[in-house]
Design a protein around this motif. Structure first.
Motif, PDB file in Angstrom:
ATOM      1  N   ASP A  84     -81.970-108.543   0.021  1.00  0.00           N
ATOM      2  CA  ASP A  84     -82.909-108.265   0.904  1.00  0.00           C
ATOM      3  C   ASP A  84     -84.312-108.572   0.324  1.00  0.00           C
ATOM      4  N   LEU A  85     -84.724-109.762   0.638  1.00  0.00           N
ATOM      5  CA  LEU A  85     -86.189-110.202   0.022  1.00  0.00           C
ATOM      6  C   LEU A  85     -87.331-109.225   0.296  1.00  0.00           C
ATOM      7  N   ALA A 103     -82.759-115.280  -3.232  1.00  0.00           N
ATOM      8  CA  ALA A 103     -82.256-115.051  -1.819  1.00  0.00           C
ATOM      9  C   ALA A 103     -80.730-115.220  -1.669  1.00  0.00           C
ATOM     10  N   ILE A 104     -80.345-115.844  -2.820  1.00  0.00           N
ATOM     11  CA  ILE A 104     -78.951-116.500  -2.738  1.00  0.00           C
ATOM     12  C   ILE A 104     -77.978-115.314  -2.854  1.00  0.00           C
ATOM     13  N   ASN A 105     -78.288-114.105  -3.518  1.00  0.00           N
ATOM     14  CA  ASN A 105     -77.248-113.202  -3.735  1.00  0.00           C
ATOM     15  C   ASN A 105     -77.250-111.991  -2.921  1.00  0.00           C
ATOM     16  N   ASN A 106     -77.578-112.336  -1.369  1.00  0.00           N
ATOM     17  CA  ASN A 106     -77.500-111.468  -0.313  1.00  0.00           C
ATOM     18  C   ASN A 106     -78.634-110.352  -0.552  1.00  0.00           C
ATOM     19  N   LYS A 152     -83.407-118.860  -5.238  1.00  0.00           N
ATOM     20  CA  LYS A 152     -82.638-118.424  -6.269  1.00  0.00           C
ATOM     21  C   LYS A 152     -82.723-116.909  -5.919  1.00  0.00           C
TER      22      LYS A 152
END
Lengths: 169, 169
Positions: free
Chosen positions: B85-86, B80-83, B78
Protein backbone atom coordinates in the motif's frame (compact mmCIF):
# COMPACT_ATOMS: atom_id res chain seq x y z
CA UNK A 1 27.62 17.71 -54.31
CA UNK A 2 28.23 20.85 -52.32
CA UNK A 3 31.70 21.27 -50.82
CA UNK A 4 31.79 20.67 -47.09
CA UNK A 5 34.66 23.00 -46.20
CA UNK A 6 35.84 26.36 -47.53
CA UNK A 7 34.16 29.18 -49.41
CA UNK A 8 30.74 28.31 -50.59
CA UNK A 9 27.47 29.98 -51.33
CA UNK A 10 24.51 28.44 -49.61
CA UNK A 11 21.71 30.96 -49.91
CA UNK A 12 20.77 29.74 -46.47
CA UNK A 13 21.84 30.78 -43.02
CA UNK A 14 23.40 28.37 -40.56
CA UNK A 15 19.98 27.46 -39.19
CA UNK A 16 18.98 26.42 -42.71
CA UNK A 17 22.01 24.14 -42.93
CA UNK A 18 21.18 22.76 -39.54
CA UNK A 19 17.70 21.89 -40.78
CA UNK A 20 19.20 20.17 -43.82
CA UNK A 21 21.62 18.12 -41.74
CA UNK A 22 18.92 16.97 -39.34
CA UNK A 23 16.34 16.23 -42.02
CA UNK A 24 18.73 13.76 -43.68
CA UNK A 25 18.51 11.53 -40.59
CA UNK A 26 15.77 8.90 -40.72
CA UNK A 27 13.95 6.89 -38.06
CA UNK A 28 15.92 3.74 -38.87
CA UNK A 29 19.19 5.63 -38.29
CA UNK A 30 18.16 6.08 -34.64
CA UNK A 31 15.73 3.32 -33.68
CA UNK A 32 16.26 0.86 -30.82
CA UNK A 33 15.37 -2.82 -30.53
CA UNK A 34 11.69 -3.36 -29.61
CA UNK A 35 10.65 -5.22 -26.44
CA UNK A 36 7.36 -7.10 -26.66
CA UNK A 37 5.08 -9.53 -24.83
CA UNK A 38 2.08 -11.57 -25.90
CA UNK A 39 -1.44 -10.21 -25.38
CA UNK A 40 -2.47 -13.01 -22.99
CA UNK A 41 0.05 -11.95 -20.31
CA UNK A 42 -0.67 -10.13 -17.06
CA UNK A 43 0.26 -6.57 -16.14
CA UNK A 44 2.65 -8.11 -13.59
CA UNK A 45 4.52 -9.94 -16.36
CA UNK A 46 4.67 -6.67 -18.33
CA UNK A 47 6.28 -4.89 -15.36
CA UNK A 48 8.81 -7.70 -14.95
CA UNK A 49 9.69 -7.51 -18.66
CA UNK A 50 10.00 -3.72 -18.40
CA UNK A 51 12.49 -4.01 -15.51
CA UNK A 52 14.39 -6.96 -16.97
CA UNK A 53 14.90 -5.19 -20.29
CA UNK A 54 15.20 -1.75 -18.67
CA UNK A 55 12.77 -0.06 -21.05
CA UNK A 56 9.92 2.37 -20.43
CA UNK A 57 7.61 0.92 -23.07
CA UNK A 58 6.58 -2.66 -23.91
CA UNK A 59 4.70 -3.61 -27.07
CA UNK A 60 1.84 -6.11 -26.93
CA UNK A 61 1.58 -8.55 -29.84
CA UNK A 62 -1.28 -10.79 -30.99
CA UNK A 63 -1.07 -14.47 -32.00
CA UNK A 64 0.26 -13.54 -35.45
CA UNK A 65 2.91 -11.28 -33.98
CA UNK A 66 1.10 -8.10 -35.09
CA UNK A 67 1.01 -5.01 -32.87
CA UNK A 68 -1.97 -5.09 -30.50
CA UNK A 69 -1.17 -2.36 -27.98
CA UNK A 70 1.46 -0.42 -26.08
CA UNK A 71 2.19 -0.37 -22.34
CA UNK A 72 3.99 2.54 -20.71
CA UNK A 73 5.28 2.90 -17.14
CA UNK A 74 2.49 5.42 -16.68
CA UNK A 75 -0.19 2.86 -17.70
CA UNK A 76 1.22 0.28 -15.30
CA UNK A 77 1.63 2.73 -12.42
CA UNK A 78 -2.00 3.75 -12.87
CA UNK A 79 -3.02 0.08 -12.72
CA UNK A 80 -0.88 -0.55 -9.63
CA UNK A 81 -1.94 2.45 -7.57
CA UNK A 82 -5.25 1.05 -6.25
CA UNK A 83 -3.81 -1.97 -4.46
CA UNK A 84 -4.71 -4.16 -7.38
CA UNK A 85 -2.79 -7.38 -7.75
CA UNK A 86 -1.19 -6.88 -11.15
CA UNK A 87 -1.11 -10.67 -11.60
CA UNK A 88 -4.90 -10.54 -11.98
CA UNK A 89 -4.93 -7.77 -14.56
CA UNK A 90 -4.56 -8.76 -18.24
CA UNK A 91 -2.29 -6.42 -20.23
CA UNK A 92 -5.13 -5.77 -22.68
CA UNK A 93 -7.00 -3.99 -19.84
CA UNK A 94 -4.28 -1.40 -19.26
CA UNK A 95 -2.53 -1.00 -22.61
CA UNK A 96 -3.16 1.73 -25.16
CA UNK A 97 -5.08 -0.21 -27.85
CA UNK A 98 -4.08 -0.33 -31.50
CA UNK A 99 -6.89 2.07 -32.47
CA UNK A 100 -5.17 4.88 -30.56
CA UNK A 101 -1.57 4.08 -31.41
CA UNK A 102 0.65 6.47 -33.35
CA UNK A 103 3.38 4.75 -35.36
CA UNK A 104 6.58 5.63 -37.19
CA UNK A 105 8.06 4.08 -40.33
CA UNK A 106 11.78 3.40 -40.88
CA UNK A 107 12.28 5.71 -43.87
CA UNK A 108 10.59 8.85 -42.57
CA UNK A 109 12.70 11.74 -41.23
CA UNK A 110 13.53 11.26 -37.55
CA UNK A 111 12.44 14.85 -36.87
CA UNK A 112 8.87 14.17 -38.02
CA UNK A 113 8.68 11.20 -35.62
CA UNK A 114 10.06 13.46 -32.87
CA UNK A 115 7.36 16.02 -33.65
CA UNK A 116 4.62 13.39 -33.24
CA UNK A 117 6.07 12.37 -29.84
CA UNK A 118 5.97 15.99 -28.66
CA UNK A 119 2.56 16.81 -30.13
CA UNK A 120 0.96 13.71 -28.60
CA UNK A 121 2.87 13.84 -25.30
CA UNK A 122 4.16 10.28 -25.52
CA UNK A 123 7.58 8.76 -24.84
CA UNK A 124 7.89 6.14 -27.56
CA UNK A 125 6.65 5.28 -31.05
CA UNK A 126 6.70 1.77 -32.48
CA UNK A 127 8.64 1.63 -35.75
CA UNK A 128 6.54 -0.56 -38.01
CA UNK A 129 6.21 -2.21 -41.37
CA UNK A 130 2.66 -1.48 -42.49
CA UNK A 131 1.02 -4.75 -43.52
CA UNK A 132 -2.52 -3.39 -43.94
CA UNK A 133 -3.16 0.28 -43.14
CA UNK A 134 -6.99 -0.01 -43.10
CA UNK A 135 -6.98 -2.97 -40.72
CA UNK A 136 -4.14 -1.37 -38.75
CA UNK A 137 -1.98 -4.46 -39.16
CA UNK A 138 1.55 -3.49 -38.22
CA UNK A 139 4.66 -5.58 -37.82
CA UNK A 140 6.99 -4.09 -35.19
CA UNK A 141 10.56 -3.44 -36.38
CA UNK A 142 11.83 -1.21 -33.61
CA UNK A 143 11.07 1.58 -31.20
CA UNK A 144 12.01 5.23 -31.27
CA UNK A 145 12.06 7.20 -28.04
CA UNK A 146 13.00 10.53 -26.50
CA UNK A 147 16.24 8.79 -25.47
CA UNK A 148 17.14 8.27 -29.16
CA UNK A 149 16.49 11.95 -29.90
CA UNK A 150 18.41 13.16 -26.86
CA UNK A 151 21.36 10.97 -27.89
CA UNK A 152 21.17 12.41 -31.42
CA UNK A 153 21.29 15.94 -30.01
CA UNK A 154 24.39 15.02 -27.96
CA UNK A 155 26.03 13.53 -31.07
CA UNK A 156 25.21 16.61 -33.16
CA UNK A 157 26.59 18.88 -30.42
CA UNK A 158 29.78 16.80 -30.31
CA UNK A 159 30.24 16.85 -34.09
CA UNK A 160 29.25 13.23 -34.63
CA UNK A 161 26.13 13.94 -36.68
CA UNK A 162 27.87 12.58 -39.78
CA UNK A 163 27.70 9.07 -38.37
CA UNK A 164 23.99 8.97 -39.07
CA UNK A 165 24.00 9.30 -42.85
CA UNK A 166 26.77 7.50 -44.63
CA UNK A 167 25.40 7.94 -48.12
CA UNK A 168 25.77 11.70 -48.04
CA UNK A 169 27.07 13.37 -51.21
CA UNK B 1 30.07 39.02 -36.16
CA UNK B 2 30.13 36.51 -38.98
CA UNK B 3 27.61 37.05 -41.78
CA UNK B 4 24.65 34.71 -41.61
CA UNK B 5 23.83 34.52 -45.34
CA UNK B 6 25.93 34.58 -48.50
CA UNK B 7 29.56 33.79 -49.31
CA UNK B 8 31.61 33.22 -46.25
CA UNK B 9 34.63 31.31 -45.15
CA UNK B 10 34.10 29.22 -42.08
CA UNK B 11 37.02 26.86 -41.95
CA UNK B 12 34.45 24.45 -40.60
CA UNK B 13 32.06 22.08 -42.28
CA UNK B 14 28.33 22.18 -41.73
CA UNK B 15 28.61 19.77 -38.82
CA UNK B 16 30.97 22.22 -37.18
CA UNK B 17 28.40 24.98 -37.58
CA UNK B 18 25.77 22.68 -36.21
CA UNK B 19 27.91 22.12 -33.12
CA UNK B 20 28.34 25.86 -32.71
CA UNK B 21 24.61 26.55 -33.00
CA UNK B 22 23.72 23.89 -30.48
CA UNK B 23 26.45 24.77 -28.00
CA UNK B 24 25.08 28.33 -27.73
CA UNK B 25 21.90 26.94 -26.16
CA UNK B 26 21.93 26.73 -22.35
CA UNK B 27 19.96 24.71 -19.82
CA UNK B 28 17.85 27.72 -18.83
CA UNK B 29 16.82 28.20 -22.48
CA UNK B 30 15.10 24.81 -22.34
CA UNK B 31 14.18 24.03 -18.73
CA UNK B 32 10.65 23.30 -17.50
CA UNK B 33 8.94 24.23 -14.23
CA UNK B 34 9.85 21.83 -11.38
CA UNK B 35 7.22 19.79 -9.54
CA UNK B 36 8.03 19.02 -5.90
CA UNK B 37 6.60 17.52 -2.71
CA UNK B 38 7.73 17.61 0.91
CA UNK B 39 9.88 14.78 2.31
CA UNK B 40 7.25 13.71 4.88
CA UNK B 41 4.73 12.65 2.22
CA UNK B 42 3.85 9.10 1.16
CA UNK B 43 4.64 7.36 -2.12
CA UNK B 44 0.89 7.45 -2.81
CA UNK B 45 0.86 11.24 -2.58
CA UNK B 46 3.87 11.34 -4.91
CA UNK B 47 2.01 9.27 -7.52
CA UNK B 48 -1.06 11.54 -7.24
CA UNK B 49 1.16 14.62 -7.73
CA UNK B 50 2.81 12.95 -10.70
CA UNK B 51 -0.54 12.29 -12.40
CA UNK B 52 -2.07 15.65 -11.47
CA UNK B 53 0.90 17.55 -12.88
CA UNK B 54 1.48 15.05 -15.69
CA UNK B 55 5.23 14.76 -15.09
CA UNK B 56 7.51 11.74 -14.96
CA UNK B 57 9.69 13.05 -12.13
CA UNK B 58 8.88 14.67 -8.79
CA UNK B 59 11.48 16.38 -6.59
CA UNK B 60 11.48 15.84 -2.83
CA UNK B 61 12.28 18.89 -0.69
CA UNK B 62 13.31 19.17 2.96
CA UNK B 63 11.94 21.59 5.56
CA UNK B 64 14.14 24.41 4.23
CA UNK B 65 13.00 23.78 0.65
CA UNK B 66 16.36 22.25 -0.31
CA UNK B 67 16.54 19.25 -2.66
CA UNK B 68 16.36 15.98 -0.72
CA UNK B 69 15.70 13.40 -3.42
CA UNK B 70 14.10 12.56 -6.76
CA UNK B 71 11.21 10.21 -7.54
CA UNK B 72 10.73 8.72 -10.99
CA UNK B 73 7.83 6.65 -12.36
CA UNK B 74 10.25 3.73 -12.30
CA UNK B 75 10.94 4.17 -8.55
CA UNK B 76 7.22 4.29 -7.78
CA UNK B 77 6.34 1.36 -10.04
CA UNK B 78 9.01 -0.70 -8.27
CA UNK B 79 7.48 0.24 -4.91
CA UNK B 80 3.96 -0.60 -6.11
CA UNK B 81 4.69 -3.96 -7.70
CA UNK B 82 4.67 -6.06 -4.53
CA UNK B 83 1.11 -5.29 -3.43
CA UNK B 84 2.41 -2.67 -1.06
CA UNK B 85 0.00 0.00 0.00
CA UNK B 86 1.79 3.11 -1.24
CA UNK B 87 0.04 5.12 1.49
CA UNK B 88 2.25 3.32 4.04
CA UNK B 89 5.51 3.98 2.20
CA UNK B 90 7.31 7.29 2.89
CA UNK B 91 8.78 8.92 -0.23
CA UNK B 92 12.22 8.90 1.41
CA UNK B 93 12.16 5.08 1.23
CA UNK B 94 11.80 4.97 -2.56
CA UNK B 95 13.41 8.17 -3.83
CA UNK B 96 16.93 8.50 -5.22
CA UNK B 97 18.70 10.26 -2.32
CA UNK B 98 20.62 13.51 -2.67
CA UNK B 99 23.96 11.67 -2.42
CA UNK B 100 23.29 9.97 -5.77
CA UNK B 101 21.65 12.85 -7.60
CA UNK B 102 23.15 14.41 -10.72
CA UNK B 103 22.25 18.07 -11.21
CA UNK B 104 22.37 20.71 -13.94
CA UNK B 105 22.96 24.45 -13.60
CA UNK B 106 21.10 27.13 -15.61
CA UNK B 107 24.13 28.56 -17.45
CA UNK B 108 25.76 25.34 -18.64
CA UNK B 109 25.34 24.23 -22.27
CA UNK B 110 22.15 22.22 -22.74
CA UNK B 111 24.12 19.57 -24.65
CA UNK B 112 26.33 18.81 -21.64
CA UNK B 113 23.21 18.25 -19.51
CA UNK B 114 21.83 16.01 -22.28
CA UNK B 115 25.06 14.03 -22.23
CA UNK B 116 24.75 13.42 -18.46
CA UNK B 117 21.18 12.17 -18.94
CA UNK B 118 22.34 9.69 -21.58
CA UNK B 119 25.49 8.57 -19.74
CA UNK B 120 23.59 7.96 -16.50
CA UNK B 121 20.46 6.53 -18.11
CA UNK B 122 18.07 8.92 -16.40
CA UNK B 123 15.09 10.91 -17.69
CA UNK B 124 15.41 14.18 -15.82
CA UNK B 125 17.96 16.44 -14.12
CA UNK B 126 17.04 19.04 -11.50
CA UNK B 127 18.24 22.50 -12.52
CA UNK B 128 19.65 23.99 -9.34
CA UNK B 129 21.25 26.97 -7.69
CA UNK B 130 24.16 25.59 -5.71
CA UNK B 131 23.94 26.89 -2.14
CA UNK B 132 26.71 24.69 -0.69
CA UNK B 133 28.44 22.18 -2.97
CA UNK B 134 30.18 20.25 -0.14
CA UNK B 135 26.96 19.81 1.84
CA UNK B 136 25.05 19.18 -1.38
CA UNK B 137 22.61 21.98 -0.59
CA UNK B 138 20.74 22.75 -3.79
CA UNK B 139 17.80 25.04 -4.42
CA UNK B 140 15.65 23.72 -7.27
CA UNK B 141 15.00 26.20 -10.10
CA UNK B 142 13.67 23.88 -12.78
CA UNK B 143 13.89 20.51 -14.43
CA UNK B 144 15.41 19.47 -17.73
CA UNK B 145 14.23 16.29 -19.40
CA UNK B 146 14.45 14.23 -22.57
CA UNK B 147 11.21 15.95 -23.60
CA UNK B 148 13.00 19.33 -23.59
CA UNK B 149 15.80 17.92 -25.77
CA UNK B 150 13.39 16.21 -28.16
CA UNK B 151 11.47 19.48 -28.53
CA UNK B 152 14.75 21.31 -29.22
CA UNK B 153 15.59 18.81 -31.95
CA UNK B 154 12.17 19.37 -33.54
CA UNK B 155 12.68 23.15 -33.39
CA UNK B 156 16.16 22.89 -34.91
CA UNK B 157 14.81 20.65 -37.68
CA UNK B 158 12.03 23.17 -38.38
CA UNK B 159 14.40 26.15 -38.50
CA UNK B 160 13.35 27.60 -35.14
CA UNK B 161 16.69 27.10 -33.39
CA UNK B 162 17.24 30.86 -33.41
CA UNK B 163 14.49 31.31 -30.84
CA UNK B 164 16.77 29.88 -28.19
CA UNK B 165 19.52 32.47 -28.19
CA UNK B 166 18.49 36.04 -28.73
CA UNK B 167 21.81 37.62 -27.84
CA UNK B 168 23.66 36.03 -30.76
CA UNK B 169 26.17 38.24 -32.61
Amino acid sequence: ARPKVGYFYTGKNTLGMLMEEISAITVQDLQSVPVAIKHDKSAYEAVVTMFLEDVGTVFVLDEEGMLNGILSRKDLLKAAINNNDLRDIPVVMVMTPISKIIVATPDEPAASAARRLIDNEIDCLPVVKIIDEKKRMYQVLGRITKTNFTRLLVDLAEGKGGNYHNNEA
